[in-house]
Design an enzyme around this catalytic site. Sequence first.
Site, mmCIF file in Angstrom:
data_model
loop_
_atom_site.group_PDB
_atom_site.id
_atom_site.type_symbol
_atom_site.label_atom_id
_atom_site.label_comp_id
_atom_site.label_asym_id
_atom_site.label_seq_id
_atom_site.Cartn_x
_atom_site.Cartn_y
_atom_site.Cartn_z
ATOM 1 N N LYS A 114 -67.000 0.100 -3.239
ATOM 2 C CA LYS A 114 -66.574 -1.123 -2.553
ATOM 3 C C LYS A 114 -66.471 -0.936 -1.042
ATOM 4 O O LYS A 114 -66.733 -1.860 -0.283
ATOM 5 C CB LYS A 114 -65.244 -1.625 -3.115
ATOM 6 C CG LYS A 114 -65.402 -2.207 -4.508
ATOM 7 C CD LYS A 114 -64.259 -3.128 -4.889
ATOM 8 C CE LYS A 114 -64.598 -3.816 -6.207
ATOM 9 N NZ LYS A 114 -63.536 -4.655 -6.711
ATOM 10 N N LYS A 198 -73.579 -3.318 -11.362
ATOM 11 C CA LYS A 198 -72.839 -4.140 -12.332
ATOM 12 C C LYS A 198 -72.782 -5.600 -11.876
ATOM 13 O O LYS A 198 -72.828 -5.877 -10.665
ATOM 14 C CB LYS A 198 -71.441 -3.568 -12.586
ATOM 15 C CG LYS A 198 -70.416 -3.840 -11.528
ATOM 16 C CD LYS A 198 -69.002 -3.570 -12.057
ATOM 17 C CE LYS A 198 -68.005 -4.020 -11.007
ATOM 18 N NZ LYS A 198 -66.667 -4.236 -11.442
ATOM 19 N N LYS A 201 -68.422 -10.346 -9.005
ATOM 20 C CA LYS A 201 -68.066 -11.607 -8.333
ATOM 21 C C LYS A 201 -68.542 -11.618 -6.891
ATOM 22 O O LYS A 201 -68.864 -12.652 -6.333
ATOM 23 C CB LYS A 201 -66.539 -11.766 -8.280
ATOM 24 C CG LYS A 201 -65.859 -11.809 -9.594
ATOM 25 C CD LYS A 201 -64.374 -12.051 -9.327
ATOM 26 C CE LYS A 201 -63.533 -11.690 -10.518
ATOM 27 N NZ LYS A 201 -62.690 -10.521 -10.286
HETATM 28 N N1 AQP Z 1 -69.975 -6.247 -14.967
HETATM 29 C C1 AQP Z 1 -68.923 -6.043 -15.750
HETATM 30 N N2 AQP Z 1 -69.109 -5.638 -17.036
HETATM 31 C C2 AQP Z 1 -68.040 -5.449 -17.850
HETATM 32 N N3 AQP Z 1 -66.763 -5.644 -17.460
HETATM 33 C C3 AQP Z 1 -66.539 -6.057 -16.209
HETATM 34 N N4 AQP Z 1 -65.417 -6.340 -15.520
HETATM 35 C C4 AQP Z 1 -65.741 -6.705 -14.264
HETATM 36 N N5 AQP Z 1 -67.075 -6.673 -14.099
HETATM 37 C C5 AQP Z 1 -67.602 -6.273 -15.288
HETATM 38 C C6 AQP Z 1 -64.075 -6.266 -16.090
HETATM 39 O O1 AQP Z 1 -63.428 -7.504 -15.866
HETATM 40 C C7 AQP Z 1 -62.023 -7.256 -15.711
HETATM 41 C C8 AQP Z 1 -61.534 -8.006 -14.516
HETATM 42 O O2 AQP Z 1 -62.160 -7.473 -13.366
HETATM 43 P P1 AQP Z 1 -61.534 -7.750 -11.941
HETATM 44 O O3 AQP Z 1 -61.761 -9.129 -11.556
HETATM 45 O O4 AQP Z 1 -60.098 -7.400 -11.947
HETATM 46 O O5 AQP Z 1 -62.209 -6.735 -10.972
HETATM 47 P P2 AQP Z 1 -63.633 -6.119 -10.804
HETATM 48 O O6 AQP Z 1 -63.871 -5.103 -11.857
HETATM 49 O O7 AQP Z 1 -63.673 -5.609 -9.422
HETATM 50 O O8 AQP Z 1 -64.592 -7.350 -11.006
HETATM 51 P P3 AQP Z 1 -65.867 -7.729 -10.185
HETATM 52 O O9 AQP Z 1 -66.483 -8.887 -10.830
HETATM 53 O O10 AQP Z 1 -66.739 -6.561 -9.953
HETATM 54 O O11 AQP Z 1 -65.265 -8.232 -8.820
HETATM 55 P P4 AQP Z 1 -65.612 -7.796 -7.360
HETATM 56 O O12 AQP Z 1 -67.006 -8.196 -7.089
HETATM 57 O O13 AQP Z 1 -64.619 -8.573 -6.529
HETATM 58 O O14 AQP Z 1 -65.401 -6.327 -7.282
HETATM 59 C C9 AQP Z 1 -61.824 -5.752 -15.604
HETATM 60 O O15 AQP Z 1 -61.305 -5.257 -16.828
HETATM 61 C C10 AQP Z 1 -63.214 -5.231 -15.372
HETATM 62 O O16 AQP Z 1 -63.378 -3.957 -15.942
#
Ligand code: AQP
Length: 333
Positions: A114, A198, A201
């Site tokens: 990140k 992956k 968001k």
């Molecule tokens: N691509 C993914 N595949 C499986 N699980 C996922 N999670 C996120 N992306 C994937 C799971 O969703 C839960 C909530 O995630 P989060 O919003 O708390 O944070 P994150 O993992 O940082 O999600 P993003 O979408 O990748 O957000 P950004 O882009 O802001 O960093 C968690 O249990 C996560 O494992």
Amino acid sequence: MKKKIFSGVQPTGNLHLGNYLGAIKNFVSLSNDNENECIFCVVDLHAITVTQDPAILRENIRETVATFIASGIDPKKSIIFNQSQVVAHAEAAWILSCTAKMGWLNRMTQFKEKAGKDKEKASVGLYSYPILMAADILLYDSTHVPVGNDQKQHLELCRDIAQKFNNDFKVDDFFKIPEPLIQKEFSRIMSLKDGSKKMSKSDLSDLSRINLTDEKDEILNKIKKAKTDSLSIPTNIKEFVDRPEARNLIGIYSSLASMTFEDTIQKFSGKNFSELKENLSQILIDNLNPISNEIKKLLKEKSYLDKILEDGCQKADNIASKKIKKIHDIVGF
Ligand code: AQP
């Protein structure tokens, strides 16, 4: 003994298929089991580790609650609340940051991903994020934490912090050592544009993900444009080597259809991608349309969503404030 389930989702907008299949779908089935006590947290303190527009953040908090409910979590059975409203989280995070070691945090791959190349400009919060996550989990004596595969390392760190605190202060079993609950079959959903990244968001391209609020036409368009390769669909698992996009599409189908990866390969083996994409679009629409419609309906009921958070915060605070008092005693405040 009842299982105590805790998990969180960041209110950073664009909740997507990866969040749903990796985490929220699992929350729903766990919360439907009367043997479990479930707490689902909208982790707004985590969200501000990167810059947020305050007005949008406020709306995203409501949208996350709406997504939980629309996906099937019953707020009467599970606690749904937002982290910032229970002060013990920030306080416990500080205390645990005095237990965690720099060397442990330096190994966290999510920070490296990140923060990117310019890590000097990343916030200190982004770096210490896993300690706050440990505080979230440990305050509730959580026994099980359903997360996507990308959070496995943070959960291991949480276990290390809990064990070290228990050892340092000679309080055996004060913090429960939580178990991760990670989907076995297909736990990491990848970007539709790049099978090595992956689904996320924050990806600048909306075509890289299926948002839970996407309309039918958007789903059809995104799957149509999803990256594939020029070969036909593999006939066995070994043939997926170096074909991450094919693996991802088959994996998404298998998760949504609750089929094993092997059975899904058999279903599509040797066919071309257009046939898989047609089937995949349909199953996505069938699964996500009811959720998407419900989210949109709930978002019009702001006071209902706010009341859920208010009630949830009270219940969460009841538990967390008792635990933080005990932590005070243990550390000598
Ligand atoms: N691509 C993914 N595949 C499986 N699980 C996922 N999670 C996120 N992306 C994937 C799971 O969703 C839960 C909530 O995630 P989060 O919003 O708390 O944070 P994150 O993992 O940082 O999600 P993003 O979408 O990748 O957000 P950004 O882009 O802001 O960093 C968690 O249990 C996560 O494992």
